[in-house]
Structure formats: C-alpha cells, structure tokens
Design a protein around this motif. Sequence first.
Motif, PDB file in Angstrom:
ATOM      1  N   LYS A   1       0.825  -1.210   0.000  1.00  0.00           N
ATOM      2  CA  LYS A   1       0.000   0.000   0.000  1.00  0.00           C
ATOM      3  C   LYS A   1       0.859   1.261   0.000  1.00  0.00           C
ATOM      4  CE  LYS A   1      -4.162  -1.908   2.060  1.00  0.00           C
ATOM      5  NZ  LYS A   1      -5.088  -1.871   3.185  1.00  0.00           N
ATOM      6  N   ALA A   2       1.970   1.241   0.754  1.00  0.00           N
ATOM      7  CA  ALA A   2       2.869   2.393   0.769  1.00  0.00           C
ATOM      8  C   ALA A   2       3.495   2.604  -0.604  1.00  0.00           C
ATOM      9  CB  ALA A   2       3.950   2.200   1.826  1.00  0.00           C
ATOM     10  N   ARG A   3       3.853   1.528  -1.265  1.00  0.00           N
ATOM     11  CA  ARG A   3       4.438   1.622  -2.609  1.00  0.00           C
ATOM     12  C   ARG A   3       3.407   2.161  -3.596  1.00  0.00           C
ATOM     13  NH1 ARG A   3       8.091   2.231  -6.356  1.00  0.00           N
ATOM     14  NH2 ARG A   3       8.074   0.747  -8.049  1.00  0.00           N
ATOM     15  N   ALA A   4       2.167   1.664  -3.520  1.00  0.00           N
ATOM     16  CA  ALA A   4       1.111   2.140  -4.417  1.00  0.00           C
ATOM     17  C   ALA A   4       0.817   3.616  -4.165  1.00  0.00           C
ATOM     18  CB  ALA A   4      -0.146   1.303  -4.232  1.00  0.00           C
ATOM     19  N   ALA A   5       0.801   4.038  -2.903  1.00  0.00           N
ATOM     20  CA  ALA A   5       0.535   5.444  -2.579  1.00  0.00           C
ATOM     21  C   ALA A   5       1.662   6.342  -3.083  1.00  0.00           C
ATOM     22  CB  ALA A   5       0.355   5.608  -1.076  1.00  0.00           C
TER      23      ALA A   5
ATOM     24  N   ARG B   1     -14.554  12.510   5.000  1.00  0.00           N
ATOM     25  CA  ARG B   1     -13.627  11.789   5.866  1.00  0.00           C
ATOM     26  C   ARG B   1     -12.225  11.909   5.307  1.00  0.00           C
ATOM     27  NH1 ARG B   1     -15.695   6.075   5.646  1.00  0.00           N
ATOM     28  NH2 ARG B   1     -16.746   6.814   3.817  1.00  0.00           N
ATOM     29  N   GLY B   2     -11.315  12.428   6.074  1.00  0.00           N
ATOM     30  CA  GLY B   2      -9.912  12.484   5.682  1.00  0.00           C
ATOM     31  C   GLY B   2      -9.611  13.651   4.760  1.00  0.00           C
ATOM     32  N   PRO B   3      -8.318  13.997   4.667  1.00  0.00           N
ATOM     33  CA  PRO B   3      -7.942  15.115   3.795  1.00  0.00           C
ATOM     34  C   PRO B   3      -7.963  14.701   2.338  1.00  0.00           C
ATOM     35  CG  PRO B   3      -5.999  14.133   4.753  1.00  0.00           C
ATOM     36  CD  PRO B   3      -7.185  13.425   5.365  1.00  0.00           C
ATOM     37  N   SER B   4      -8.382  15.596   1.502  1.00  0.00           N
ATOM     38  CA  SER B   4      -8.341  15.349   0.066  1.00  0.00           C
ATOM     39  C   SER B   4      -8.176  16.680  -0.636  1.00  0.00           C
ATOM     40  CB  SER B   4      -9.590  14.639  -0.414  1.00  0.00           C
ATOM     41  OG  SER B   4     -10.705  15.468  -0.250  1.00  0.00           O
ATOM     42  N   VAL B   5      -7.685  16.603  -1.834  1.00  0.00           N
ATOM     43  CA  VAL B   5      -7.437  17.787  -2.640  1.00  0.00           C
ATOM     44  C   VAL B   5      -8.187  17.608  -3.945  1.00  0.00           C
ATOM     45  CG1 VAL B   5      -5.684  19.135  -3.807  1.00  0.00           C
ATOM     46  CG2 VAL B   5      -5.161  18.090  -1.610  1.00  0.00           C
ATOM     47  N   ASN B   6      -8.906  18.621  -4.364  1.00  0.00           N
ATOM     48  CA  ASN B   6      -9.553  18.566  -5.673  1.00  0.00           C
ATOM     49  C   ASN B   6      -8.518  18.966  -6.718  1.00  0.00           C
ATOM     50  OD1 ASN B   6     -12.093  17.781  -4.870  1.00  0.00           O
ATOM     51  ND2 ASN B   6     -12.757  19.881  -4.498  1.00  0.00           N
ATOM     52  N   PRO B   7      -8.086  18.035  -7.547  1.00  0.00           N
ATOM     53  CA  PRO B   7      -7.026  18.374  -8.501  1.00  0.00           C
ATOM     54  C   PRO B   7      -7.558  19.154  -9.683  1.00  0.00           C
ATOM     55  CG  PRO B   7      -7.686  16.119  -8.790  1.00  0.00           C
ATOM     56  CD  PRO B   7      -8.462  16.640  -7.609  1.00  0.00           C
TER      57      PRO B   7
ATOM     58  N   HIS C   1       0.657  13.499  -6.306  1.00  0.00           N
ATOM     59  CA  HIS C   1       0.441  14.289  -5.095  1.00  0.00           C
ATOM     60  C   HIS C   1       0.366  15.764  -5.478  1.00  0.00           C
ATOM     61  CE1 HIS C   1       1.845  10.531  -3.404  1.00  0.00           C
ATOM     62  NE2 HIS C   1       1.464  10.937  -2.215  1.00  0.00           N
ATOM     63  N   SER C   2      -0.349  16.518  -4.682  1.00  0.00           N
ATOM     64  CA  SER C   2      -0.423  17.959  -4.905  1.00  0.00           C
ATOM     65  C   SER C   2       0.885  18.594  -4.436  1.00  0.00           C
ATOM     66  CB  SER C   2      -1.604  18.552  -4.145  1.00  0.00           C
ATOM     67  OG  SER C   2      -1.356  18.485  -2.751  1.00  0.00           O
ATOM     68  N   ASP C   3       1.004  19.876  -4.685  1.00  0.00           N
ATOM     69  CA  ASP C   3       2.211  20.576  -4.249  1.00  0.00           C
ATOM     70  C   ASP C   3       2.321  20.610  -2.732  1.00  0.00           C
ATOM     71  OD1 ASP C   3       2.919  21.018  -6.867  1.00  0.00           O
ATOM     72  OD2 ASP C   3       1.882  22.942  -6.973  1.00  0.00           O
ATOM     73  N   SER C   4       1.192  20.475  -2.036  1.00  0.00           N
ATOM     74  CA  SER C   4       1.228  20.462  -0.570  1.00  0.00           C
ATOM     75  C   SER C   4       1.612  19.097  -0.013  1.00  0.00           C
ATOM     76  CB  SER C   4      -0.136  20.879  -0.008  1.00  0.00           C
ATOM     77  OG  SER C   4      -1.110  19.931  -0.386  1.00  0.00           O
ATOM     78  N   GLY C   5       1.694  18.089  -0.882  1.00  0.00           N
ATOM     79  CA  GLY C   5       2.095  16.763  -0.432  1.00  0.00           C
ATOM     80  C   GLY C   5       0.953  15.793  -0.214  1.00  0.00           C
ATOM     81  N   LEU C   6      -0.295  16.285  -0.260  1.00  0.00           N
ATOM     82  CA  LEU C   6      -1.439  15.398  -0.079  1.00  0.00           C
ATOM     83  C   LEU C   6      -1.722  14.644  -1.377  1.00  0.00           C
ATOM     84  CD1 LEU C   6      -3.928  17.656   1.910  1.00  0.00           C
ATOM     85  CD2 LEU C   6      -2.666  15.681   2.751  1.00  0.00           C
ATOM     86  N   PRO C   7      -2.095  13.386  -1.280  1.00  0.00           N
ATOM     87  CA  PRO C   7      -2.421  12.653  -2.515  1.00  0.00           C
ATOM     88  C   PRO C   7      -3.766  13.096  -3.060  1.00  0.00           C
ATOM     89  CG  PRO C   7      -2.794  11.266  -0.606  1.00  0.00           C
ATOM     90  CD  PRO C   7      -2.182  12.541  -0.088  1.00  0.00           C
ATOM     91  N   TYR C   8      -3.881  13.076  -4.378  1.00  0.00           N
ATOM     92  CA  TYR C   8      -5.170  13.337  -5.002  1.00  0.00           C
ATOM     93  C   TYR C   8      -6.040  12.108  -4.813  1.00  0.00           C
ATOM     94  CZ  TYR C   8      -2.931  17.231  -7.337  1.00  0.00           C
ATOM     95  OH  TYR C   8      -2.273  18.392  -7.606  1.00  0.00           O
ATOM     96  N   GLN C   9      -7.258  12.309  -4.356  1.00  0.00           N
ATOM     97  CA  GLN C   9      -8.155  11.180  -4.136  1.00  0.00           C
ATOM     98  C   GLN C   9      -9.592  11.659  -4.222  1.00  0.00           C
ATOM     99  OE1 GLN C   9      -7.259   9.694  -0.300  1.00  0.00           O
ATOM    100  NE2 GLN C   9      -7.738  11.568   0.768  1.00  0.00           N
ATOM    101  N   ALA C  10     -10.465  10.714  -4.444  1.00  0.00           N
ATOM    102  CA  ALA C  10     -11.887  11.044  -4.483  1.00  0.00           C
ATOM    103  C   ALA C  10     -12.368  11.361  -3.071  1.00  0.00           C
ATOM    104  CB  ALA C  10     -12.677   9.875  -5.059  1.00  0.00           C
ATOM    105  N   ARG C  11     -13.318  12.250  -2.975  1.00  0.00           N
ATOM    106  CA  ARG C  11     -13.862  12.573  -1.658  1.00  0.00           C
ATOM    107  C   ARG C  11     -14.784  11.441  -1.205  1.00  0.00           C
ATOM    108  NH1 ARG C  11     -13.484  17.832   0.201  1.00  0.00           N
ATOM    109  NH2 ARG C  11     -12.474  19.224  -1.258  1.00  0.00           N
TER     110      ARG C  11
END
Length: 133
Positions: A40-44, A69-75, A49-59
Amino acid sequence: SMASHAEFDLAAAVHAVVSLQRAWRNMQQRARPPDMAIAKARAAALMPHSDSGLPYQARAYAPPFGRVRGPSVNPDLAAFDRLGVNVGLYMRLLKWLGKAYAALTLAALVVAIANMTGGVLERNFLLTSHTLG
C-alpha cells in the motif's frame, strides 16, 4: 548413434529444467509472504500528489451525505499531466464530455417537455417524427 545423441541432449535438457524448477520452488518457500502495508505504501508513492504533499483522491462521504472523511485535494486538470500525456488528455476529454452531455440533456429536456404537453405534437409533424420515430 545420432538418435542416441539426440535422446541424451533431450534428457539433459529435461533434467536441467527440473533442477531449475526445484531450485525456484525452494527459493520461493524461503521468501517471506507479501506485506500489505509495504504494498500500500508503494502504491501510494506512485500516485500523484499535490504541491502540498497530499495525494489526489476522491472525496469519501459518510452515508448518507455526511462530512468528508480524511484530507483530500480537488485536482485541477494540470495535475494529471504528471501521469503522462494520455492520462492528461483523457481527463480533459472527460471534463469536456461532461459539459457536452449537460448541454445535450438540456436540449433533449426541452423536446421531452414539449412531448408531454401533447398539443405541440399535432401541430408540428417534424418534431413528432424526430422524437417519437
């Protein structure tokens, strides 16, 4: 003597293959089982990732439409360019198709409402033939 030489080579090749298979199986048995945390760490790490370091993911919304639930960034669409030209263009196509489908739905909605009224169909044969077949 030619046939016996060919049989000897075949027997040696079969013996070599069996020996390699046995060695491979022994090596696999000594290997540790796969670790899901490492996978999972390798896949992540491979995901954008955004410039802030958060991965792009669906809300992910809690049922039935609760808080996020959890941090997310709208790319924005430029974020997908990091994954290659094909992915970037595909995401742009999806965004364009979404807008096109919205416009086409509005155009079809006008005709559907006109069909529900009933009076327009008798006066406009062209509309009737194109919408009802």
